[in-house]
Design an enzyme around this catalytic site. Sequence first.
Site, PDB file in Angstrom:
ATOM      1  CG  LEU A   2      15.299  90.827   5.172  1.00 51.12           C
ATOM      2  CD1 LEU A   2      15.713  89.802   6.227  1.00 51.12           C
ATOM      3  CD2 LEU A   2      14.353  91.847   5.810  1.00 51.12           C
ATOM      4  CD  GLU A   3      18.023  85.148   0.362  1.00 51.75           C
ATOM      5  OE1 GLU A   3      18.330  84.916  -0.816  1.00 51.75           O
ATOM      6  OE2 GLU A   3      18.182  84.303   1.278  1.00 51.75           O
ATOM      7  CB  VAL A   4      10.999  88.852   2.771  1.00 51.99           C
ATOM      8  CG1 VAL A   4       9.552  88.460   3.040  1.00 51.99           C
ATOM      9  CG2 VAL A   4      11.463  89.884   3.796  1.00 51.99           C
ATOM     10  CG  HIS A  11      18.369  84.060   5.046  1.00 51.01           C
ATOM     11  ND1 HIS A  11      19.032  83.772   3.877  1.00 51.01           N
ATOM     12  CD2 HIS A  11      19.245  83.790   6.044  1.00 51.01           C
ATOM     13  CE1 HIS A  11      20.257  83.347   4.165  1.00 51.01           C
ATOM     14  NE2 HIS A  11      20.404  83.361   5.469  1.00 51.01           N
TER      15      HIS A  11
END
Length: 713
Positions: free
Chosen positions: A462-464, A451
Site C-alpha cells: 500500500l502506498e500512502v 493507493h
Amino acid sequence: MSTFTVVEEQGVAVLTIDQPGSPVNILNAAAKAEFEALLEQFRSDQAVRAVVIISGKPDNFIAGADIEEFVALPNQAAAEALSRDGQAIMDRVADFPKPILAAVHGSCLGGGLELALACHYRLATNHPKTQLGLPEVQLGILPGAGGCQRLPRLIGVRAALDIILAGKSERAAKAFKLGMVDELVPPPLLRSVALAAARRLIESGVPRRPRRGGLTALLLDANPLGRALVYRMARKSVLAKTGGHYPAPLAALAAVRTGLTRGMRAGLEDEHRRFGELAVGPVSRKLVQIFFATTALKKDDGVAPGSATPRPVRRLGVVGAGFMGAGIAGTAVAQAGVEVRMKDADLPRVGKGLKAATGVLDGRLKRRRITRQEYARSAALLSGTADFSGFPRTDLVIEAVFEELTVKRTVVAEIEASVGDQAIIATNTSTIPITEIATGAHHPERVLGMHFFSPVDRMPLLEVIPGAQTSPDAIATAVQFGRRMGKTVIVVADRPGFWVNRILSPYLNEAGHLLMEGTPIEAIDRTMTRFGFPVGPIALLDEVGLDVAAKGGGVMHQAFGERLTPADAIGKMLADNRLGRKNGRGFYRYEVGKKAGVDHPVYRLLSITPSDRVSPQTIEQRLVYAMLNEAAMAASEGVVRSPRDGDIGAIFGIGFPPFRGGPLRMIDDLGAAQVVSTLRALAAEFGPRFTPAGSLVAMAEQGGRFYDDGGSR
Ligand code: T1G
C-alpha cells in the site's frame, strides 16, 4: 536476567520461556546455553519425571533461531557450526530419558518448531495466532536444527516438503490434521492439559502414532521408489517457481532426501553442511535484508517518531462499490476486523459490491485460511447504503470511485459533509495528484491518498500519499490502518505515478518500444521472467488492463515529457477493442479466463514482423536499466523516504526479484559508475530517454551509494 523459569508440579517441571525485553522468544546463544544447563539439571534431578516447555509471551511460542546472530557469522565454517550445535541440542531433547512436551501457543517457527519436533509430544492451542512453520527458505536458508529430518519422519515426505520448500506455516488445526501436533487445546486450558499429558506419558510412555494418509502415503511416503517420484516432482515444481534463482529449496530437498535415503546421521550432516553454504551466500543476504526492512516498516508510521497521534479506526467507510472498493471492504473486514459501511449511488450497485466484498472471505474459506465462524463474524461486519447513512460514525473513509479529478473532488466534498469532524478521508487513486483532489476540501489536513494495488486482497503493498497539507495524525492513521489490513505500507510523495507506477512506467514503455521494433512478445516476457519477475511486462500490461495502462502512461508522459513517451502499441490495441485479460482480448489469448499463448494477429495489427534481431541480453538491459534510472531519479526527488522503502515498494508492488534486493540495492551492487556507463551506451544507441539521472552521475563521481550498510544487511 534469565529466559527460563521452572516450576515443579507433581513430578513435572514446567519450563516457561520468556525472553526479557523481547516481544518474541528467540533461540540465541544465551538462551541455548541456559536451556542446555537446565536439561542437565532435569536429567539428574530424581524428582523431575517429565518436562513441559511453554511460553510466557502472549502470542508467541518461539520465533526461531536469532536471525541477527546468523547474519553476523563471519564465514561458512561458523555457519555450519551454528547449525551443528543447534542439531546437537535438539538431539539431546529427542534422546532425553524423560518425556519432554511442547505446549505451543502463538507462532512456533523455524528453530522453535524444530525444538517442538524434537520433543516427545506436542500440544497446540486452536487459536488463529498459533502457527507452526519452517520459514527458513524465505530467508534463503534451510531448517538447520534437524527440521529437514524430523518433519518428514513425523508427517511423511510429501506433507513435509510442502511446508519446508515453500517456507510455509500452518494453523494449529491443519498441523493437527497433518500429525505435527498430537493434541489441540483451547488456549486457557493449555497448561493444565499439558500437565495431564505429561503425567500420562510418565505412566505409559509416548503413544504410538498411527501412520496417516492411507494407501497413497504407503506408496509414496513409505517406499523408496515412491519417494524417488516425490523428489522428482518436488524438484520440478521448485524449479518452475524459482527459475533456479533461489538455492535454498533445492538444498533443503537434498537434505531431506539424504536423511531418508542414508539415515538420520547422514541427513543431519548434509543439513548442516548445506546450511553453512546458504547462510553466507548472496541470496540469503538479500532475503534477510528484506526481512529486516519489512520488520522495520511494521514500526514506521511514516512520520517522525512521536510527532503524531494516530486515530483508532473502529468503523471504515468505503465509497464506490466497484472492484477496488469491494476489494478494500472485503480485506478490511477479513484482516482488520472493523465494521465497514459501503456506499454507492444506488442499492443494486451496493448489493453487487457487498457480494464482491464477501468474495474475499469466500476465497479465504475455500483455502481454509479462516473457519466458518470467522467467516460469519467477518461477513456480519459488512453493511451498505445508498445515502451516506452510518457515515457520521466512521473514523476513516476510503473513496474508490472513477479516476476523474472532478468526480473525486465532488465525492470528497460529499464525504466531508457526512462524516464527523475528526474523520480521515482517503482517496484511492493511481494517477491523480492528492493535493489537487484535496483542493476545495474544508479540511485538506485530513485528506490523503491510499493507493491500493489490484486485486486488493492479494497484493501486499500500500502506498500512502500525503497531500501538501495533510497532517501527521492523518498519515499515521492511514499507515496503521493499512498495516491492520495486512499491507506493507510505504509513505510516498505526491508526485505523478507516486513510486511504483513511476518506476514501472519507463519499463513498460520500453517493452512497447521493443515490441514495435519487432521483438517477439514471448522473447520480451521470457527474458524478464528469467530475470526473476513473476510475469513479463507485456503480460503485465494485459493484467493491468490496456485502458488503465494508456491512461497512466498519458499522465506520466504529460508530467515528465519526452523521456516517458509511450510506444504506439497500446493505442492501436485499444482501437481494436483489446483491453487485456478483462475482456479476454490482449497481447495474449484467453480461453475461459485462462491465459493461452500470444495472440498472433496482434503482430499484423501493429504492423510488425517479429524477428529475433534483439538479443535477450539487450532486451534485459534496456528494460532493467530504464527502471533503475527512473528509480534513481525518483529517489533523488524524494519520492520515497528511504532506499529501504523504494526497494520494498518495488519488490512488493511489482514483484521486482527479491533475490536482487530491489532496484536501488541493485544499483549499489552494480556500482553507480557501471550503471552510468551502461546508461550512456544505451542512450547513444537508443536515444536520450536513457540519459543517466543527474543524481546517479553525481553518485558515480563521488563513489556514493544508496545504502550505507556496505551491503551487509
Ligand atoms: N531472530 C531475530 N529477531 C527476530 C526473530 C528472529 N528469528 N523473529 C522476530 N524477531 C524480532 C523482529 O526483528 C522484531 O524486532 C521483533 O522480533 C518483533 O517482530 C536453525 C536458522 C515471530 C511472526 O523466520 O516471522 O530458525 O524490530 O515485529 O509482527 O533452522 O517476527 O522489535 O527489534 O515481526 O508479532 C526462522 C521470523 C529463523 C521468524 C512475530 N524464523 N519472525 O511477528 O512481530 S531461522 C523466522 C517472524 C531459524 C533454524 C533457523 C515474526 C513473528 P524489533 P515482529 P510480529
